[in-house]
Design a protein around this motif. Structure first.
Motif, short mmCIF file in Angstrom:
data_model
loop_
_atom_site.label_atom_id
_atom_site.label_comp_id
_atom_site.label_asym_id
_atom_site.label_seq_id
_atom_site.Cartn_x
_atom_site.Cartn_y
_atom_site.Cartn_z
N SER A 1 0.83 -1.21 0.00
CA SER A 1 0.00 0.00 0.00
C SER A 1 0.86 1.26 0.00
N ASP A 2 2.11 1.15 0.48
CA ASP A 2 3.04 2.29 0.47
C ASP A 2 3.46 2.68 -0.94
N ILE A 3 3.36 1.76 -1.88
CA ILE A 3 3.87 2.01 -3.23
C ILE A 3 2.85 1.66 -4.32
N SER A 4 1.62 1.38 -3.94
CA SER A 4 0.61 0.97 -4.93
C SER A 4 0.35 2.04 -5.99
N TRP A 5 0.74 3.29 -5.71
CA TRP A 5 0.54 4.38 -6.68
C TRP A 5 1.40 4.24 -7.93
N ILE A 6 2.35 3.30 -7.97
CA ILE A 6 3.12 3.12 -9.21
C ILE A 6 2.37 2.27 -10.22
N GLU A 7 1.23 1.70 -9.83
CA GLU A 7 0.43 0.93 -10.77
C GLU A 7 0.13 1.76 -12.01
N GLY A 8 0.27 1.15 -13.17
CA GLY A 8 -0.11 1.83 -14.41
C GLY A 8 0.92 1.65 -15.51
N HIS A 9 0.63 2.33 -16.60
CA HIS A 9 1.46 2.29 -17.80
C HIS A 9 2.19 3.63 -17.89
N TRP A 10 3.52 3.58 -17.89
CA TRP A 10 4.36 4.79 -17.81
C TRP A 10 5.34 4.83 -18.96
N ARG A 11 5.58 6.06 -19.49
CA ARG A 11 6.58 6.24 -20.55
C ARG A 11 7.45 7.45 -20.24
N GLY A 12 8.71 7.34 -20.66
CA GLY A 12 9.65 8.44 -20.50
C GLY A 12 10.76 8.32 -21.51
N GLU A 13 11.79 9.14 -21.32
CA GLU A 13 12.95 9.13 -22.22
C GLU A 13 14.22 9.01 -21.39
N ALA A 14 15.14 8.17 -21.86
CA ALA A 14 16.44 8.00 -21.21
C ALA A 14 17.36 7.26 -22.17
N PHE A 15 18.65 7.41 -21.98
CA PHE A 15 19.65 6.70 -22.78
C PHE A 15 19.40 6.86 -24.28
N ASP A 16 19.03 8.07 -24.68
CA ASP A 16 18.75 8.38 -26.10
C ASP A 16 17.64 7.52 -26.68
N GLY A 17 16.69 7.16 -25.84
CA GLY A 17 15.59 6.34 -26.34
C GLY A 17 14.33 6.55 -25.52
N ILE A 18 13.39 5.65 -25.71
CA ILE A 18 12.10 5.67 -25.01
C ILE A 18 12.10 4.55 -23.99
N THR A 19 11.72 4.87 -22.75
CA THR A 19 11.58 3.86 -21.71
C THR A 19 10.10 3.67 -21.42
N GLU A 20 9.76 2.45 -21.08
CA GLU A 20 8.37 2.12 -20.79
C GLU A 20 8.33 1.13 -19.64
N GLU A 21 7.45 1.40 -18.67
CA GLU A 21 7.21 0.48 -17.55
C GLU A 21 5.71 0.28 -17.42
N ILE A 22 5.31 -0.95 -17.22
CA ILE A 22 3.91 -1.28 -16.98
C ILE A 22 3.84 -2.05 -15.67
N TRP A 23 3.21 -1.43 -14.65
CA TRP A 23 3.11 -2.01 -13.30
C TRP A 23 1.69 -2.50 -13.03
N SER A 24 1.60 -3.72 -12.52
CA SER A 24 0.31 -4.29 -12.12
C SER A 24 -0.09 -3.77 -10.74
N PRO A 25 -1.38 -3.85 -10.42
CA PRO A 25 -1.79 -3.51 -9.05
C PRO A 25 -1.32 -4.60 -8.08
N PRO A 26 -1.25 -4.28 -6.79
CA PRO A 26 -0.88 -5.30 -5.80
C PRO A 26 -1.86 -6.47 -5.83
N LEU A 27 -1.32 -7.67 -5.82
CA LEU A 27 -2.13 -8.88 -5.80
C LEU A 27 -1.22 -10.02 -5.35
N GLY A 28 -1.66 -10.79 -4.36
CA GLY A 28 -0.87 -11.93 -3.90
C GLY A 28 0.46 -11.52 -3.29
N ASN A 29 0.47 -10.44 -2.52
CA ASN A 29 1.68 -9.93 -1.86
C ASN A 29 2.78 -9.51 -2.81
N SER A 30 2.40 -9.11 -4.05
CA SER A 30 3.41 -8.65 -4.99
C SER A 30 2.81 -7.69 -6.01
#
Length: 169
Positions: A38-67
């Protein structure tokens, strides 16, 4: 290229905190504090950014089953450079982030049973500090991820700024 990114993303565990303003590390013998998903559940979602001269993408699931789970990819010049599979586990009253790297063909960088682990250091409002990696909630549609990277004996804190991605350009 695989070796370069491996060393950039793995060797940062040895921190030089004098130059790292947004990351922390556990001291020798220090145990991780209490923490929950619950301390970090706000990272859930589809995220995009730029780094290392490219596009970065992270897709985080909601908390489920202690992970929570995440897939990451870096695209450079429109082509996949590498992937990561990441989990945050809630166990024994604290959190630990574990990741594995894969090249563009999904060949693993770490051995079969090896993960790169980042134990929890501190939870502080809109920031969650893992050993060498920090998540910061800027607002509901923007996060920063700070990572200390080591290359050629130098350590540098890198900021990944992500915006929530809706799937529409």
């Amino acid at each position: 290229m695989k070796t370069t990114f491996y060393y950039i993303t793995v060797l940062f565990i040895t921190l030089n905190t004098a130059f790292c303003q947004n990351t922390m590390s556990l001291t020798e013998g220090q145990l991780s504090p209490k923490g929950s998903l619950s301390d970090i559940s706000w990272i859930e979602g589809h995220w995009r950014g730029e780094a290392f001269d490219g596009i970065t993408e992270e897709i985080w699931s909601p908390p489920l089953g202690n992970s929570m789970m995440c897939v990451f990819k870096l695209l450079v010049n429109g082509k996949v450079s590498f992937y990561e599979t990441v989990i945050i586990l809630e166990e024994k009253g604290t959190l630990i982030l574990k990741l594995k790297h894969f090249d563009k063909d999904l060949k693993g960088w770490e051995t079969k049973d090896e993960t790169v682990d980042f134990p929890l250091v501190k939870v502080d409002g809109n920031r969650v500090f893992f050993d060498g990696l920090t998540f910061e909630r800027v607002h509901k549609d923007e996060i920063n991820v700070y990572v200390v990277l080591s290359s050629n004996g130098k350590e540098e804190e890198v900021t990944f700024n992500y915006k929530r991605y809706s799937g529409h350009k």
